[in-house]
Write a protein that holds these residues in place. Structure first.
Motif, PDB file in Angstrom:
ATOM      1  N   LEU A  98      44.901  39.242  52.059  1.00 50.74           N
ATOM      2  CA  LEU A  98      43.489  38.921  51.866  1.00 50.74           C
ATOM      3  C   LEU A  98      42.620  40.157  52.079  1.00 50.74           C
ATOM      4  N   ARG A  99      42.996  41.000  53.017  1.00 46.02           N
ATOM      5  CA  ARG A  99      42.266  42.252  53.242  1.00 46.02           C
ATOM      6  C   ARG A  99      42.319  43.131  51.988  1.00 46.02           C
ATOM      7  N   ALA A 100      43.499  43.242  51.367  1.00 43.78           N
ATOM      8  CA  ALA A 100      43.644  44.037  50.143  1.00 43.78           C
ATOM      9  C   ALA A 100      42.733  43.509  49.043  1.00 43.78           C
ATOM     10  N   MET A 101      42.666  42.208  48.909  1.00 44.79           N
ATOM     11  CA  MET A 101      41.834  41.598  47.870  1.00 44.79           C
ATOM     12  C   MET A 101      40.356  41.887  48.109  1.00 44.79           C
ATOM     13  N   VAL A 102      39.939  41.775  49.365  1.00 44.07           N
ATOM     14  CA  VAL A 102      38.532  42.001  49.704  1.00 44.07           C
ATOM     15  C   VAL A 102      38.138  43.454  49.472  1.00 44.07           C
ATOM     16  N   VAL A 134      34.410  35.590  54.684  1.00 44.33           N
ATOM     17  CA  VAL A 134      32.999  35.415  54.358  1.00 44.33           C
ATOM     18  C   VAL A 134      32.326  36.786  54.351  1.00 44.33           C
ATOM     19  N   SER A 135      31.649  37.121  53.257  1.00 46.18           N
ATOM     20  CA  SER A 135      30.955  38.395  53.152  1.00 46.18           C
ATOM     21  C   SER A 135      29.808  38.473  54.156  1.00 46.18           C
ATOM     22  N   ARG A 136      29.554  39.677  54.652  1.00 51.36           N
ATOM     23  CA  ARG A 136      28.435  39.864  55.589  1.00 51.36           C
ATOM     24  C   ARG A 136      27.098  39.600  54.920  1.00 51.36           C
ATOM     25  N   PRO A 179      36.768  41.829  61.696  1.00 55.11           N
ATOM     26  CA  PRO A 179      36.049  42.421  60.561  1.00 55.11           C
ATOM     27  C   PRO A 179      36.997  43.005  59.534  1.00 55.11           C
ATOM     28  N   ILE A 180      36.571  43.013  58.287  1.00 53.65           N
ATOM     29  CA  ILE A 180      37.244  43.797  57.240  1.00 53.65           C
ATOM     30  C   ILE A 180      36.291  44.922  56.887  1.00 53.65           C
ATOM     31  N   GLU A 181      36.490  46.056  57.582  1.00 55.23           N
ATOM     32  CA  GLU A 181      35.609  47.215  57.469  1.00 55.23           C
ATOM     33  C   GLU A 181      34.155  46.754  57.547  1.00 55.23           C
ATOM     34  N   ASP A 182      33.315  47.193  56.591  1.00 58.17           N
ATOM     35  CA  ASP A 182      31.912  46.774  56.625  1.00 58.17           C
ATOM     36  C   ASP A 182      31.627  45.660  55.620  1.00 58.17           C
ATOM     37  N   LYS A 183      32.696  45.023  55.114  1.00 55.24           N
ATOM     38  CA  LYS A 183      32.538  44.039  54.032  1.00 55.24           C
ATOM     39  C   LYS A 183      32.162  42.661  54.541  1.00 55.24           C
ATOM     40  N   GLY A 184      32.824  42.211  55.595  1.00 59.02           N
ATOM     41  CA  GLY A 184      32.590  40.862  56.073  1.00 59.02           C
ATOM     42  C   GLY A 184      33.581  40.487  57.150  1.00 59.02           C
ATOM     43  N   SER A 185      33.768  39.187  57.359  1.00 64.15           N
ATOM     44  CA  SER A 185      34.595  38.689  58.458  1.00 64.15           C
ATOM     45  C   SER A 185      35.760  37.858  57.952  1.00 64.15           C
ATOM     46  N   LEU A 186      36.924  38.084  58.550  1.00 66.90           N
ATOM     47  CA  LEU A 186      38.129  37.315  58.274  1.00 66.90           C
ATOM     48  C   LEU A 186      38.336  36.339  59.424  1.00 66.90           C
ATOM     49  N   ILE A 187      38.435  35.061  59.088  1.00 68.69           N
ATOM     50  CA  ILE A 187      38.593  34.005  60.083  1.00 68.69           C
ATOM     51  C   ILE A 187      40.014  33.475  59.985  1.00 68.69           C
ATOM     52  N   VAL A 188      40.751  33.518  61.098  1.00 71.54           N
ATOM     53  CA  VAL A 188      42.137  33.065  61.145  1.00 71.54           C
ATOM     54  C   VAL A 188      42.191  31.830  62.024  1.00 71.54           C
TER      55      VAL A 188
END
Length: 239
Positions: free
Chosen positions: A138-142, A177-179, A195-204
């Protein structure tokens, strides 16, 4: 019950050229290959598995640009579509990826969907269908596509958490979810957010694969979904 899992990301109308789509797709495949060796070999779609297995390709910029410039992969006046699979003829489904990108009209919703292997019946499925691998998927896709929403879930889970025609996102095993949509609030354990860098948040939602056949999983999914809904984080992608 054997559930069909996928990783999907979605973004609103965004005009992009064939060159821009090819660059993003190259980045996606490059990052995806680091997640698991199964996701490092790809074949073009064809009318039969026998024909497709002869159409292996290297997903570099030049090849992908050729695909997007082909008439059969163009959607109206703007937008492109592309699909490929991992070539698992003997083992069942393997993985298949479908991309729709570059559309500015909303007629062809932009998305990247990776259909995942069945862990119970495919040799490589049990290895791929784990939280660490799918977090990286999912990180790769984002990072490649910069979507506003993403999820790793089963079709059955999606229908259990949302009515069929509800256009909102839902709480999957993994949810992105995008920031640009706002800050993710505190969520109940065992849920974690990163976080996924400055893109948004990954919820597990947890290390165990979320299943529609597990009542506790559905309860947790609904709790998280209610919190995200209250903040407007799962509103329809096109809004």
């Amino acid at each position: 019950m054997t559930e069909s899992y996928y990783a999907g990301i979605y973004w609103p109308a965004r005009l992009e050229s064939a060159e821009e789509c090819a660059r993003r797709t190259e980045t996606f495949f490059r990052l995806l290959a680091r997640c698991d060796e199964m996701l490092g070999r790809w074949y073009e779609q064809a009318d039969s598995a026998e024909e497709a297995i002869q159409r292996g390709f290297t997903p570099n910029y030049e090849t992908l640009l050729r695909f997007y410039r082909a008439e059969e992969n163009q959607l109206g006046k703007d937008g492109f579509s592309f699909s490929a699979w991992t070539g698992h003829v003997d083992d069942g489904r393997g993985s298949m990826v479908r991309v729709t990108c570059g559309d500015a009209s909303g007629a062809y919703p932009n998305c990247c969907v990776l259909h995942l292997p069945w862990p119970e019946i495919e040799p490589e499925g049990a290895r791929v269908m784990t939280e660490p691998v799918l977090v990286n998927v999912l990180r790769a896709m984002v990072l490649a596509w910069e979507p506003v929403f993403g999820v790793v879930a089963s079709d059955e889970l999606r229908w259990s958490l949302r009515p069929e025609r509800d256009p909102r996102g839902f709480a999957g095993w993994l949810t992105y979810v995008s920031r640009t949509r706002g800050e993710v609030p505190p969520l109940p354990p065992p849920v974690r957010t990163e976080p996924i860098e400055d893109k948004g948040s990954l919820i597990v939602l947890g290390p165990e694969r979320l299943s529609a056949s597990n009542a506790d999983h559905l309860t947790l999914g609904r709790r998280v979904q209610e919190v995200l809904d209250s903040k407007g984080l799962l509103r329809p992608v096109l809004s």
